[in-house]
Design an enzyme around this catalytic site. Structure first.
Site, PDB file in Angstrom:
ATOM      1  CG  ASP A 150      -1.725   1.246   1.401  1.00 28.46           C
ATOM      2  OD1 ASP A 150      -1.876   1.994   0.411  1.00 28.46           O
ATOM      3  OD2 ASP A 150      -2.213   1.493   2.529  1.00 28.46           O
ATOM      4  CB  VAL A 151       2.504   3.120  -2.711  1.00 28.81           C
ATOM      5  CG1 VAL A 151       3.442   4.320  -2.808  1.00 28.81           C
ATOM      6  CG2 VAL A 151       3.238   1.833  -3.056  1.00 28.81           C
ATOM      7  CG  ASP A 160      -6.439   5.679  -1.406  1.00 29.08           C
ATOM      8  OD1 ASP A 160      -6.918   5.898  -2.548  1.00 29.08           O
ATOM      9  OD2 ASP A 160      -6.303   6.584  -0.558  1.00 29.08           O
TER      10      ASP A 160
END
Length: 255
Positions: free
Chosen positions: A6-7, A109
């Site tokens: 998860d960047v 996201d």
């Protein structure tokens, strides 16, 4: 095993899954200048140093809101982990009905969090509050419809804005204040940030309950790094810190 990534704008969270169980979590600062070699060596070293064999990773999934790192990240996964990663985006199988006017605008996201929330709490109307660099609220109906939501400045952005936009206000630690008013300037800022954020979220959720869910109370999920400081405030029905990583894992399974 499956590696989920998860960047975010500030940091990159990673979770290693063995079956449906997350067995290891780690994090690094998001750096748009990181090379694929730097990222790949980091993944290998962290996994090895913590007793996990990176060679057993069969799939990798990435949720990124920082497009400039995606090429290096994909190259790192391919070169150092032997897997071409699945990037979460509109167009892949999500199990959701994306009701957004332009689904390509939906952040990875948000999609991942919605997938994770539906998998954990099926057949329920949901509000997902993600408190990271930005604070986002998204609506998912019990029919798995992603309806949309709202975006607010996050707590860190608010702190920085006060410190950088004024001559005398300092930058402060983001934390639950000791009281309901401050007797020093830093305390006053903390109180304003905390109750200001809580009040905004409560009001938006109230408006959504009344106007979107026709008065029926939705299940409210908190996630993101700052959600934990509101645990005692009872803003959320449940706090799920790794919700996005859960959604990435579900997306990998779906695809």
């Amino acid at each position: 095993m499956v590696l989920t990534i998860d960047v975010g704008n500030s940091s990159t969270a990673c979770g290693l899954y063995d079956g449906d169980e997350i067995v290891f979590r780690f994090r690094r600062e998001t750096n748009i200048h990181s090379s694929s070699d730097e990222m790949g060596i980091f993944f290998r070293n962290v996994l090895t140093e913590n007793g996990y064999d990176w060679k057993k990773i069969s799939r990798v999934g990435c949720c990124s809101v920082v497009p400039s790192v995606n090429y290096s990240l994909a190259s790192a996964c391919s070169k150092y982990l032997g897997c071409d990663p699945l990037f979460i985006q509109a167009g892949i199988k999500t199990g959701l009905k994306l009701k957004y006017s332009n689904p390509k605008e939906i952040g990875a996201d948000l999609i991942s969090a919605a997938i994770g929330a539906v998998s954990l709490y099926p057949n329920r109307d949901l509000i997902i509050v993600d408190m990271g660099t930005a604070t986002t609220l998204e609506l998912v109906s019990k029919e798995k419809e992603f309806l949309g939501g709202s975006i607010l400045p996050g707590l860190k952005i608010s702190v920085d804005a006060l410190a950088n936009g004024t001559a005398k206000l300092p930058s402060v630690e983001i934390a639950k204040p000791a009281g309901i008013y401050g007797s020093t300037t830093p305390e006053a800022i903390q109180v304003g940030l905390y109750y200001g954020a809580a009040g905004s979220i409560k009001e938006i959720c109230s408006v959504y309950q009344k106007n979107v869910f026709k008065g029926e109370k939705p299940f409210i999920i908190g996630t993101g790094g700052f959600s934990r400081i509101f645990k005692e405030y009872n803003l959320f029905d449940e706090i799920v810190p790794e919700l996005v990583l859960k959604g990435v894992k579900c997306a990998i399974d779906l695809n």
